[in-house]
Design an enzyme around this catalytic site. Structure first.
Site, PDB file in Angstrom:
ATOM      1  N   LYS A  53       0.823  -1.199   0.000  1.00 56.81           N
ATOM      2  CA  LYS A  53       0.000   0.000   0.000  1.00 56.81           C
ATOM      3  C   LYS A  53       0.860   1.252   0.000  1.00 56.81           C
ATOM      4  O   LYS A  53       2.023   1.150   0.374  1.00 56.81           O
ATOM      5  CB  LYS A  53      -0.946  -0.020   1.190  1.00 56.81           C
ATOM      6  CG  LYS A  53      -0.227   0.061   2.541  1.00 56.81           C
ATOM      7  CD  LYS A  53      -1.207   0.036   3.648  1.00 56.81           C
ATOM      8  CE  LYS A  53      -1.590   1.411   4.089  1.00 56.81           C
ATOM      9  NZ  LYS A  53      -0.944   1.863   5.322  1.00 56.81           N
ATOM     10  N   ASP A 112      -1.720  -6.761   2.593  1.00 51.84           N
ATOM     11  CA  ASP A 112      -2.260  -6.042   3.735  1.00 51.84           C
ATOM     12  C   ASP A 112      -1.672  -6.784   4.922  1.00 51.84           C
ATOM     13  O   ASP A 112      -2.087  -7.906   5.221  1.00 51.84           O
ATOM     14  CB  ASP A 112      -3.788  -6.102   3.785  1.00 51.84           C
ATOM     15  CG  ASP A 112      -4.306  -5.270   4.939  1.00 51.84           C
ATOM     16  OD1 ASP A 112      -3.799  -5.438   6.067  1.00 51.84           O
ATOM     17  OD2 ASP A 112      -5.198  -4.442   4.730  1.00 51.84           O
ATOM     18  N   HIS A 113      -0.690  -6.204   5.582  1.00 50.60           N
ATOM     19  CA  HIS A 113       0.069  -7.011   6.541  1.00 50.60           C
ATOM     20  C   HIS A 113      -0.787  -7.473   7.720  1.00 50.60           C
ATOM     21  O   HIS A 113      -0.442  -8.424   8.399  1.00 50.60           O
ATOM     22  CB  HIS A 113       1.350  -6.298   6.990  1.00 50.60           C
ATOM     23  CG  HIS A 113       1.147  -5.223   8.005  1.00 50.60           C
ATOM     24  ND1 HIS A 113       0.732  -3.962   7.687  1.00 50.60           N
ATOM     25  CD2 HIS A 113       1.312  -5.229   9.342  1.00 50.60           C
ATOM     26  CE1 HIS A 113       0.655  -3.238   8.791  1.00 50.60           C
ATOM     27  NE2 HIS A 113       0.996  -3.982   9.811  1.00 50.60           N
ATOM     28  N   GLU A 169      -2.847   3.403  18.371  1.00 49.23           N
ATOM     29  CA  GLU A 169      -1.381   3.490  18.339  1.00 49.23           C
ATOM     30  C   GLU A 169      -0.920   4.636  19.220  1.00 49.23           C
ATOM     31  O   GLU A 169      -1.561   5.692  19.247  1.00 49.23           O
ATOM     32  CB  GLU A 169      -0.902   3.762  16.912  1.00 49.23           C
ATOM     33  CG  GLU A 169      -1.240   2.673  15.928  1.00 49.23           C
ATOM     34  CD  GLU A 169      -0.629   2.965  14.566  1.00 49.23           C
ATOM     35  OE1 GLU A 169       0.483   2.494  14.314  1.00 49.23           O
ATOM     36  OE2 GLU A 169      -1.250   3.704  13.781  1.00 49.23           O
ATOM     37  N   HIS A 227      -6.598  -2.139   6.593  1.00 53.96           N
ATOM     38  CA  HIS A 227      -6.510  -3.048   7.742  1.00 53.96           C
ATOM     39  C   HIS A 227      -7.860  -3.276   8.445  1.00 53.96           C
ATOM     40  O   HIS A 227      -8.268  -4.398   8.674  1.00 53.96           O
ATOM     41  CB  HIS A 227      -5.511  -2.523   8.770  1.00 53.96           C
ATOM     42  CG  HIS A 227      -4.165  -2.195   8.189  1.00 53.96           C
ATOM     43  ND1 HIS A 227      -3.595  -2.933   7.186  1.00 53.96           N
ATOM     44  CD2 HIS A 227      -3.273  -1.216   8.482  1.00 53.96           C
ATOM     45  CE1 HIS A 227      -2.404  -2.425   6.879  1.00 53.96           C
ATOM     46  NE2 HIS A 227      -2.192  -1.376   7.643  1.00 53.96           N
TER      47      HIS A 227
HETATM   48  C1  BG6 Z   1       0.546   0.767   8.396  1.00 49.65           C
HETATM   49  C2  BG6 Z   1       0.179   2.216   8.491  1.00 49.65           C
HETATM   50  O1  BG6 Z   1      -0.089   0.166   7.293  1.00 49.65           O
HETATM   51  O2  BG6 Z   1       0.163   0.105   9.586  1.00 49.65           O
HETATM   52  C3  BG6 Z   1       0.849   2.855   9.688  1.00 49.65           C
HETATM   53  O3  BG6 Z   1       0.587   2.889   7.304  1.00 49.65           O
HETATM   54  C4  BG6 Z   1       0.530   2.076  10.937  1.00 49.65           C
HETATM   55  O4  BG6 Z   1       0.453   4.219   9.840  1.00 49.65           O
HETATM   56  C5  BG6 Z   1       0.807   0.589  10.755  1.00 49.65           C
HETATM   57  O5  BG6 Z   1       1.329   2.588  11.993  1.00 49.65           O
HETATM   58  C6  BG6 Z   1       0.285  -0.213  11.932  1.00 49.65           C
HETATM   59  O6  BG6 Z   1       0.745  -1.530  11.826  1.00 49.65           O
HETATM   60  P1  BG6 Z   1       0.910  -2.429  13.119  1.00 49.65           P
HETATM   61  O7  BG6 Z   1       1.265  -3.779  12.589  1.00 49.65           O
HETATM   62  O8  BG6 Z   1       1.988  -1.804  13.939  1.00 49.65           O
HETATM   63  O9  BG6 Z   1      -0.418  -2.397  13.815  1.00 49.65           O
END
Ligand code: BG6
Length: 486
Positions: free
Chosen positions: A145, A174-175, A213, A237
């Site tokens: 993305k 989409d991780h 976050e 996400h």
């Molecule tokens: C990313 C966003 O896709 O996901 C970031 O661009 C965000 O802004 C991050 O901080 C959050 O990922 P995770 O795995 O830390 O929850």
């Protein structure tokens, strides 16, 4: 080892960028360590910034030392033997000749091209790969993305890539889908009869999906200010999580079945209009505050732009208009610079229909809490009798399954699973183009109506739970599952 672990050339464009050092190479390290990524794999790093493979390796070692505790030299050596480095300008077609030569010398069963670059280059890279005769039917590409910034830009970007690649060759990451707890959600739903029986509007009062976050925008100022929380977190996400909670059981867990079911959910999402957008969504931006007793500056100071209207927080209520979920609100929330980092899904069940206990004391709802991070766990909150004579006293208490104490296995990062899935050719945890299209359509219904109605941006202090809105957030505060009163 499964036969489907093809012998692979893994070409990483932008291989010395932040994502590569923070996520892709640590994933490679652990998969080599686990003997899953076979050492016949070639890793070809492509970038403009470093001179040769030795200087790249020095950089890699420095970064891996930061990200991996107890880094093993022997694994690093294995990676070194797999590595080569090509200095290329990705915007110059002529530069791809070197890559073509390299790949011709290193023939493998498949070439995987990982586009760890700005998405503005996706079309150009695809075109030059094709022009230089580098791709074939066995080639795969991995895209990160942002996949566009709205429906139109997504369509354009997708068209530019699809000109050269079939959908089955494209892996859109989409991780969140690679997170263990998210995959466990599928097991929880589809391997446990008790949950699936109650998984509907008859039994569930509301669903809450939260990604909170404590970090701010970090170094990604330009990107973030253009996107904001809605496009950065909700479009991908949070909607993917919603899909996995709400989808129908696929006949078999394979890529197209799962993605067909997710697509149906996205199509059933109720779009916003100019009347509902102000009642169903709160957007906010952080001002100065404190997190863990440390002073943090405001978003505008972080990005050095003092008239930014970009939201760093969004909370919304939506509905999946289908038979299973009729009338059940889905609350999605995300914010930066919150009090604490946590992501979780809470399934709030309905109350019992009638209180039989003479005291008439309040009976709380059952809740299923799926904590994605940190401290991954599943918690089922239920009413229990307080021991002792003298009538029925009861209170909510939890049945907890804490991952770290229940399993000895190391918790792999999402990228490990996703990387191996690309190599194996399993697209189940990747987004298909029609899913991305549908999610942008729904996001458009928000952004267009935000513009029409000029909805206010509410300010919140960094280190709090964000701004509130009575419609969405009881008591005008950011909702926390345990303190929730809904
Ligand atoms: C990313 C966003 O896709 O996901 C970031 O661009 C965000 O802004 C991050 O901080 C959050 O990922 P995770 O795995 O830390 O929850």
């Amino acid at each position: 080892m499964t036969k489907t672990l093809y012998k692979t050339n893994l070409i990483i464009f932008g291989g010395d960028g932040d994502l590569a050092f923070r996520k892709i190479f640590p994933a490679i390290y652990y998969r080599v360590k686990g003997n899953q990524l076979i050492t016949e794999t070639n890793i070809i790093v492509v970038s403009r910034n470093t001179n040769d493979v030795n200087s790249f390796f020095t950089l890699l070692e420095e970064h891996l030392t930061l990200h991996i505790p107890d880094l093993e030299k022997s694994i690093l050596e294995k990676i070194k033997n797999m590595l080569s480095y090509l200095k290329m300008d990705l915007t110059d077609s002529k530069d791809y000749i070197v890559l073509a030569k390299e790949l011709a010398q290193k023939k493998m069963e498949q070439d995987v091209f990982y586009y760890s670059t700005s998405s503005t280059l996706f079309g150009t890279i695809s075109k030059y790969l094709a022009e230089n005769g580098i791709i074939n039917e066995a080639s795969k590409i991995v895209l990160e993305k942002p996949l566009g910034s709205d429906l139109n830009t997504f369509e354009q970007l997708n068209k530019d890539v699809r000109k050269y690649f079939e959908e089955k060759q494209i892996y859109r990451i989409d991780h969140y889908l690679g997170k263990e707890t998210v995959q466990n959600l599928m097991v929880l739903r589809f391997a446990n009869q008790i949950f699936e029986l109650a998984w509907n509007a008859e039994n569930i009062d509301n669903v809450q999906i939260t990604a909170s976050e404590s970090l701010g925008v970090g170094t990604r100022k330009g990107y973030y200010d253009k996107f904001g929380a809605l496009k950065d977190m909700v479009q991908n996400h949070l909607l993917q999580l919603l899909c996995i909670v709400a989808m129908e059981p696929p006949a078999k867990l394979n890529a197209d079945n799962v993605r067909d079911e997710k697509l149906k959910v996205l199509k059933a999402l109720r779009p916003f209009d100019k009347n509902t957008v102000n009642k169903g969504i709160v957007k906010g931006q952080y001002t100065r505050g404190e997190i863990d007793d440390k002073y943090v500056q405001s978003y505008q100071e972080d990005i050095d732009t003092f008239d930014s209207e970009t939201e760093t927080f969004v909370a919304l209520r939506t509905y999946v208009d289908n038979w299973r979920w009729a009338g059940v609100p889905f609350y999605l929330r995300t914010g930066k610079r919150m009090k604490r980092r946590f992501s979780e899904i809470v399934i709030n069940f309905k109350r019992v229909p009638h209180n039989v206990f003479p005291s008439g004391n309040k009976i709380d709802r059952n809740k299923l809490i799926i904590r994605l991070q940190p401290e991954e766990k599943i918690e089922l909150v239920q009413m229990m009798k307080v021991p002792g004579p003298g009538g029925y006293r009861y209170k909510p208490s939890s049945l907890e399954l804490d991952y770290s104490s229940s399993f000895d296995e190391r918790f792999p990062d999402a990228y490990e699973r996703l990387l191996m899935d690309v190599i194996r050719g399993d697209q189940t945890l990747f987004m298909r183009e029609d899913e991305v299209r549908e999610s942008w359509k729904w996001i458009n219904s928000i952004t267009e109506n935000w513009e029409k109605t000029e909805q206010d941006l509410e300010l919140y202090k960094a280190g709090t739970w964000g701004p509130g809105d009575e419609v969405l957030l009881p008591k005008h505060k950011w909702y926390q599952s345990k303190e929730d009163n809904l």
